[in-house]
Design an enzyme around this catalytic site. Structure first.
Site, PDB file in Angstrom:
ATOM      1  CB  SER A 145      39.897  25.556  77.627  1.00  0.00           C
ATOM      2  OG  SER A 145      39.914  24.321  76.916  1.00  0.00           O
TER       3      SER A 145
ATOM      4  CE1 TYR B  64      37.524  27.615  73.334  1.00  0.00           C
ATOM      5  CE2 TYR B  64      39.081  25.847  73.810  1.00  0.00           C
ATOM      6  CZ  TYR B  64      37.928  26.541  74.117  1.00  0.00           C
ATOM      7  OH  TYR B  64      37.172  26.171  75.201  1.00  0.00           O
TER       8      TYR B  64
END
Length: 258
Positions: free
Chosen positions: A146, A159
């Site tokens: 990401s 995350y």
């Protein structure tokens, strides 16, 4: 002229394949000739996806799998070996997000995000790499990181930690398995219009359309990514066009990190 994107006869495995980026990638890989096995924990969505893509003439197979469960991953690897004898492309894509700071995170939230997004990459790779190796290599592993695996983000501590782990795990795997002719790369999407992104709006108590607009406005290309945008990056990393590319990170984010 040789078509570097032609993957006819290849076996591809896509985790989180019942929706979003996983679904778009499974579809695209199948369109260029792979037999694609989608893994997902959601039995109903997985079967519906399989039926829809098969009806469109694509060679898709759904297998239920919890990527956080070692026995499940081992079972899937054995099934693939028995039915297909090899894996040419592995897209470790399954992931979840909890939009909370470390103070607000419950321990169960932390564990869930790390287990799905990071441990899942480890487990499925652990059981499928030997199958790749035994078939002589020539395989490509693509892990989903990401933009927030490369820089920090607000209210997304677990995350960010998981995706940063995926980025560096990718490099370690590339070093370990390059001599076996197995390439390992990481794709890092920016905000992409998926159920996961839309779910973030709910977690943050923000009206969905407003949240999506705000996610796009500051990018040089001034739009959200689509699952197909990311799928095209995965296809590049799976294909012969990237034959000398391993241990790298491909950022696909409309310029968000520029």
């Amino acid at each position: 002229m040789l078509d570097y994107f032609e993957l006819g006869g290849k076996i591809a495995v896509v985790t989180g394949g019942a929706s979003g980026i996983g679904l778009a990638t499974a579809k695209l890989l199948s369109e260029v000739g792979t037999k694609t096995i989608i893994l997902d924990i959601d039995q109903q969505k997985g079967k519906e996806t399989e039926e829809t893509l098969r009806a469109a003439g694509l060679d898709i197979e759904f297998v239920k799998c919890d990527v956080t469960n070692s026995q499940d991953c081992q079972r899937v690897a054995q099934l693939i070996e028995e039915k297909h004898g090899k894996v040419d492309v592995l897209f470790n894509n399954a992931g979840i997000i909890r939009r909370k700071t470390v103070v607000d995170l419950e321990e169960s939230d932390w564990d869930a995000v790390i287990n799905v997004s990071l441990k899942g990459v480890y487990l499925l790779s652990k059981y499928l790499i030997p199958l790749m190796r035994n078939h002589g290599g020539g395989s490509s592993i693509i892990n989903t990181g990401s933009g927030w695996g490369l820089k920090g983000g607000d209210k997304a501590a677990s995350y960010c930690a998981a995706k940063a782990g995926v980025v560096n795990l990718t490099k370690a795997m590339a070093i370990d398995h390059g001599s076996e002719n197995i390439r390992v790369n990481c794709i890092c999407p920016g905000d992409t219009d998926t159920p996961l992104l839309r779910g973030e709006a709910k977690q943050l108590n923000i009206e969905e359309s407003s949240f999506l607009r705000s996610s796009a406005v500051d990018r040089p290309l001034a739009r959200l990514g689509t699952p197909e945008d990311i799928a095209k990056g995965v296809l590049f990393l799976a294909s012969g066009l990237s034959a000398w590319v391993t241990g790298t990170t491909l950022t696909v984010d409309g310029g968000g990190l520029a």
